[in-house]
Scaffold this motif. Structure first.
Motif, mmCIF file in Angstrom:
data_model
loop_
_atom_site.group_PDB
_atom_site.id
_atom_site.type_symbol
_atom_site.label_atom_id
_atom_site.label_comp_id
_atom_site.label_asym_id
_atom_site.label_seq_id
_atom_site.Cartn_x
_atom_site.Cartn_y
_atom_site.Cartn_z
ATOM 1 N N LEU A 182 0.809 -1.217 0.000
ATOM 2 C CA LEU A 182 0.000 0.000 0.000
ATOM 3 C C LEU A 182 0.843 1.268 0.000
ATOM 4 N N ASN A 183 2.081 1.180 0.451
ATOM 5 C CA ASN A 183 2.943 2.353 0.457
ATOM 6 C C ASN A 183 3.806 2.422 -0.803
ATOM 7 N N ARG A 184 3.421 1.668 -1.841
ATOM 8 C CA ARG A 184 4.035 1.791 -3.166
ATOM 9 C C ARG A 184 2.951 1.989 -4.226
ATOM 10 N N ASN A 185 1.717 2.224 -3.781
ATOM 11 C CA ASN A 185 0.572 2.269 -4.682
ATOM 12 C C ASN A 185 0.032 3.682 -4.872
ATOM 13 N N TRP A 186 0.790 4.698 -4.409
ATOM 14 C CA TRP A 186 0.372 6.090 -4.549
ATOM 15 C C TRP A 186 0.917 6.660 -5.861
ATOM 16 N N ASP A 187 0.190 7.600 -6.436
ATOM 17 C CA ASP A 187 0.533 8.137 -7.750
ATOM 18 C C ASP A 187 1.548 9.275 -7.637
ATOM 19 N N GLU A 188 2.742 8.924 -7.190
ATOM 20 C CA GLU A 188 3.841 9.890 -7.087
ATOM 21 C C GLU A 188 5.117 9.185 -7.531
ATOM 22 N N GLU A 189 5.574 9.495 -8.751
ATOM 23 C CA GLU A 189 6.721 8.801 -9.337
ATOM 24 C C GLU A 189 6.478 7.290 -9.371
ATOM 25 N N TRP A 190 5.188 6.891 -9.517
ATOM 26 C CA TRP A 190 4.847 5.468 -9.534
ATOM 27 C C TRP A 190 5.433 4.792 -10.767
ATOM 28 N N GLN A 191 5.921 3.568 -10.582
ATOM 29 C CA GLN A 191 6.420 2.768 -11.699
ATOM 30 C C GLN A 191 5.950 1.330 -11.524
ATOM 31 N N PRO A 192 5.629 0.656 -12.620
ATOM 32 C CA PRO A 192 5.177 -0.736 -12.511
ATOM 33 C C PRO A 192 6.328 -1.669 -12.163
ATOM 34 N N GLY A 193 6.003 -2.716 -11.470
ATOM 35 C CA GLY A 193 7.017 -3.717 -11.148
ATOM 36 C C GLY A 193 7.718 -3.412 -9.842
ATOM 37 N N ALA A 194 7.939 -4.456 -9.054
ATOM 38 C CA ALA A 194 8.611 -4.299 -7.763
ATOM 39 C C ALA A 194 10.109 -4.229 -7.964
ATOM 40 N N GLN A 221 -7.836 14.051 0.547
ATOM 41 C CA GLN A 221 -8.298 15.104 -0.351
ATOM 42 C C GLN A 221 -9.442 15.898 0.264
ATOM 43 N N GLU A 222 -10.332 15.206 0.940
ATOM 44 C CA GLU A 222 -11.461 15.894 1.561
ATOM 45 C C GLU A 222 -11.049 16.642 2.820
ATOM 46 N N TYR A 223 -10.096 16.081 3.559
ATOM 47 C CA TYR A 223 -9.705 16.687 4.837
ATOM 48 C C TYR A 223 -8.757 17.865 4.651
ATOM 49 N N ARG A 224 -7.891 17.808 3.626
ATOM 50 C CA ARG A 224 -6.897 18.854 3.357
ATOM 51 C C ARG A 224 -6.071 19.174 4.601
ATOM 52 N N PRO A 225 -5.269 18.232 5.056
ATOM 53 C CA PRO A 225 -4.509 18.456 6.292
ATOM 54 C C PRO A 225 -3.412 19.501 6.120
ATOM 55 N N THR A 226 -3.049 20.114 7.217
ATOM 56 C CA THR A 226 -1.842 20.950 7.248
ATOM 57 C C THR A 226 -0.636 20.131 7.705
ATOM 58 N N THR A 227 -0.904 18.998 8.369
ATOM 59 C CA THR A 227 0.159 18.078 8.787
ATOM 60 C C THR A 227 -0.243 16.656 8.428
ATOM 61 N N PHE A 228 0.682 15.927 7.804
ATOM 62 C CA PHE A 228 0.452 14.524 7.457
ATOM 63 C C PHE A 228 1.568 13.690 8.082
ATOM 64 N N LEU A 229 1.176 12.541 8.669
ATOM 65 C CA LEU A 229 2.166 11.636 9.255
ATOM 66 C C LEU A 229 1.770 10.201 8.966
ATOM 67 N N PRO A 241 9.887 14.684 3.103
ATOM 68 C CA PRO A 241 10.082 14.433 1.661
ATOM 69 C C PRO A 241 11.457 14.968 1.190
ATOM 70 N N TRP A 242 11.921 14.488 0.012
ATOM 71 C CA TRP A 242 11.255 13.537 -0.878
ATOM 72 C C TRP A 242 11.772 12.134 -0.633
ATOM 73 N N ALA A 243 10.923 11.137 -0.871
ATOM 74 C CA ALA A 243 11.371 9.756 -0.733
ATOM 75 C C ALA A 243 11.799 9.156 -2.065
ATOM 76 N N ASP A 290 5.303 11.414 -0.169
ATOM 77 C CA ASP A 290 5.552 12.314 -1.284
ATOM 78 C C ASP A 290 4.260 12.805 -1.925
ATOM 79 N N TRP A 291 3.274 11.901 -2.077
ATOM 80 C CA TRP A 291 2.039 12.271 -2.762
ATOM 81 C C TRP A 291 1.316 13.400 -2.027
ATOM 82 N N VAL A 292 1.180 13.277 -0.729
ATOM 83 C CA VAL A 292 0.455 14.284 0.046
ATOM 84 C C VAL A 292 1.198 15.620 0.018
ATOM 85 N N TYR A 293 2.521 15.560 0.156
ATOM 86 C CA TYR A 293 3.318 16.791 0.148
ATOM 87 C C TYR A 293 3.253 17.482 -1.215
#
Length: 416
Positions: A182-194, A221-229, A241-243, A290-293
């Motif tokens: 789940l921590n490789r499934n975000w749309d930020e510099e995503w690439q197929p294959g492990a 997206q709905e919450y629009r946080p100022t801090t993400f952890l 970031p960045w990872a 990275d995605w949230v930032y």
């Protein structure tokens, strides 16, 4: 005509019947014995399986059902707390929102626990945080002060489908029920294959292909946080970031994020902290950090790795202290990435989900017990100390960000 059969003596006939009866009784007795033996073996197998479960070995942890039940209990009495479920019936994910009545918070904190199912201590620390915010722990006074300027949305157990399997004794399982990290499934510099072990870091067929990450995306997206952890375990580290590589350094609020990590690290971790990264020439799918930032331009984005076994932790602390005594390394840590050559020896020995090297492509096989002890405390007293320490760290993080936001010490425009 054939001669008639000789008469069968009555006594001999009686003895034959008796013998047949005894043999039949013996067969029945043997059958009963075999059934009892099979039943006994089955019971022993069941008992052995039950003895290897989380609940039997580590009863101070909560099962997925117990976490949900505890959150429901808290929601019925905790001021300003609401509870909802997202993600569908087969992978229902509890989402906690807490905002103290009568307050006007400047800091909206989104905390994501339990993306990786084997990291049981992550949701446990999230549950302890919720209990603290509801006034049920020794951190209650600190929590009430934090709630004056901060509100929270918390995913306590982000991968419940696979956590249930871990609870049965599959302590090495990291991915979701579809086999996706789940921590490789975000749309930020995503690439197929492990890039690393396919069993552990499969990014999925496309970004946000999984019901869990789809739910996370909609929530933030709905919450629009100022801090993400996001909270993990397996080593100890505190990152910003960045990872995804070493060429792009996060600039938005970089000094402020680094200062917060520095202060939290000295009190709660004594471990590597700074900008996450990948070794040069090494690509990897994007993370939630990275995605949230990037996509949401969240002011402050962090990832904490909160536990590793005591032997690993001691070695990591000693190596990090030695490294920080070098002026050149200290400069790189503050102005570059932790994936720099200067820190390579540390992260080769202590692999991280956020600082990754090409040499970590192939993990050595581990037993179930070894997995548990690397990612989670196996002692009740240590467990208590970990959840208390990190709950306090989460609260302090929120307070420090809120202070910066109140003072206007944050920028909102992304520059990379």
């Amino acid at each position: 005509r054939p001669s008639p059969l000789p008469p069968f003596p009555a006594m001999k006939y009686a003895r034959s019947v008796a013998v047949v009866a005894l043999l039949a009784a013996g067969d029945a007795s043997a059958a009963v014995h075999m059934r009892r033996l099979r039943h006994s073996r089955h019971r022993r197998g069941e008992q052995q399986a039950q003895s290897m479960t989380m609940e039997a070995l580590y009863p101070f942890y909560h099962t997925t059902e117990q976490i949900s039940a505890e959150l429901q209990r808290l929601a019925s009495s905790c001021p300003g707390m609401t509870l909802k479920s997202v993600g569908g019936a087969d992978r229902s994910i509890d989402v906690v929102s807490i905002r103290a009545p009568g307050t006007s918070p400047v800091n909206k904190n989104f905390l994501l626990f339990g993306e990786h199912s084997r990291e049981l201590i992550s949701p446990e620390s999230g549950l302890h945080l919720v209990r603290s915010l509801c006034g049920e722990t020794d951190l209650s006074a600190q929590a009430q002060a934090v709630l004056k300027d901060s509100e929270f949305q918390i995913v306590v157990n982000g991968n419940p489908g696979s956590r249930r399997k871990v609870e049965t004794g599959d302590f090495c399982l990291r991915v979701n029920p579809d086999g996706v990290d789940l921590n490789r499934n975000w749309d930020e510099e995503w690439q197929p294959g492990a890039v690393l072990d396919p069993a552990d870091t499969n990014p999925g067929p496309k970004p946000f292909s999984e019901p869990e990450t789809q739910a996370f995306k909609q929530l933030v997206q709905e919450y629009r946080p100022t801090t993400f952890l996001t909270i993990h375990s397996g080593t100890k580290g505190m990152y910003m970031p960045w990872a995804y590589d070493m060429e792009h350094l996060a600039r938005r609020n970089q000094p402020q994020m680094m200062q917060i990590l520095k202060e939290l690290d000295a009190k709660h971790c004594e471990c590597p902290f700074g900008a996450a990264g990948r070794e040069v020439g090494y690509s990897c799918p994007g993370t939630c950090l990275d995605w949230v930032y990037d996509k949401l331009e969240t002011s402050y984005a962090f990832a904490f790795e909160i536990y590793t076994g005591s032997t690993y932790a001691t070695d990591l602390k000693e190596r990090w202290e030695e490294k920080m005594s070098d002026a050149n390394a200290a400069f790189i840590q503050l102005n570059g990435h932790l994936a720099h050559e200067q820190f390579k020896d540390i992260f080769e020995s202590h692999p991280s989900s956020f600082v990754q090297l090409k040499s970590q492509r192939h993990e050595q096989g581990r037993s179930s017990t070894e997995c548990f002890e690397q990612f989670n405390p196996s002692d009740a007293d240590e467990f208590k100390g970990v959840v208390e320490n990190w709950s306090a760290a989460y609260l302090e993080m929120a307070a420090k960000v809120a202070k910066n936001l109140r003072a206007g010490n944050s920028t909102s425009t992304a520059t990379v």
